[in-house]
Write an enzyme that holds these catalytic residues in place. Sequence first.
Site, PDB file in Angstrom:
ATOM      1  N   THR A   1       0.832  -1.207   0.000  1.00  0.00           N
ATOM      2  CA  THR A   1       0.000   0.000   0.000  1.00  0.00           C
ATOM      3  C   THR A   1       0.863   1.252   0.000  1.00  0.00           C
ATOM      4  O   THR A   1       0.624   2.189  -0.758  1.00  0.00           O
ATOM      5  CB  THR A   1      -0.897   0.040   1.260  1.00  0.00           C
TER       6      THR A   1
ATOM      7  N   TYR B   1       7.620   0.519   8.089  1.00  0.00           N
ATOM      8  CA  TYR B   1       6.880   1.779   7.963  1.00  0.00           C
ATOM      9  C   TYR B   1       7.837   2.902   7.565  1.00  0.00           C
ATOM     10  O   TYR B   1       7.592   3.649   6.608  1.00  0.00           O
ATOM     11  CB  TYR B   1       6.170   2.091   9.287  1.00  0.00           C
TER      12      TYR B   1
END
Length: 334
Positions: A105, A160
């Site tokens: 994503t 992340y």
Amino acid sequence: MSGIVGEGIGMKVLITGGAGFIGSHLAERLLNTGHQVTVYDDLSTGDLDNVRHMEDDPRFTMKVGTVLDREVLAPLVEEADVIFHLAAAVGVNYVIENPLHALTTNIRGTEILLELANKKKQRVILASTSEVAGKKNGKANFSEDDDRLLGPTTVTRWIYSTSKAVDEMLGLAYWREKKVPTVIVRFFNVIGPRQSPNYGMVVPRFIKQALLGHPITVYNDGEQKRCFTDIEDALDGLVALAEHPDTPGEIYNLGGNAETNEISIKKLAHRVKELTESDSPIEYVPYEKAFAKGSYEDLNYRVPDLTKIHSAVGYEPEVGLDLTLRKIIEYIES
Ligand code: UDP
């Protein structure tokens, strides 16, 4: 002022991830200042409850879908005058539990978005994170051009940081090579009503634990420090950066006031306990108990240097931590 999203201009704004915590507040702010807003969200961590109160506004459109779906996203980008790209896998717990989804994503989604924006070269405001800087040695505040310091690739937490660093590099490359006006914003621990306690964020977690009378789970010794940012301050900075003519191609820290909002996690737990008048015990949990082996490393200290955003747009965060904590408590109680 260029009036990219200025008051009363009536721009068409696309917010990817607009049903999330920051995105839904941004949608509200933009509607209130005269714009048309389309929210695009896959509801992985976003929630329709965050935007339901806007649904009756004819200038508001909600579309459910993923940024990986180029066909659905393409016409939404095409129609927009300006795009806030907030869609991303966020939250330490969420990323640790969904590493592949987070990588895909955050990296492929941003690549698709920028490719689409390249057609008409609309302004893109790309949400990034203080996490990009990583652990950083020493106690100095984080500035945008600091060296990055991350643990090994085997530690899932760093997905992340790494994915968002790739996003930043994509944004800069699209600006330099294709002239897509991309503004990169690094958020520092933004908090406020609607932030979910389910994906790791410490403040809504502590408040929920306190209100339920459950133990407040401080990891390790709680001496690690953060500087929290009220959502309304974050929106002031975000919109100002989106409007300014000279911000594309630049990276900006966006954070809270260190004098009022820097706090150790241990002190935060005590403050939450006081403000909620809770009987919850404060429990110190070793990292090995909280996270699967090898998946997590913490940062001892993270406070923003706000010199750059202040010089660019006069940004000065105003909301003190206690006020934000009170707003969140009221929201979770209601
Ligand atoms: N933390 C904690 N207890 C929790 C959740 C988080 O002590 O239940 C700590 C965490 O280890 C970190 C800080 O709170 O030091 C902030 O964590 P969060 O995941 O909210 O954001 P981060 O700043 O680490 O990205």
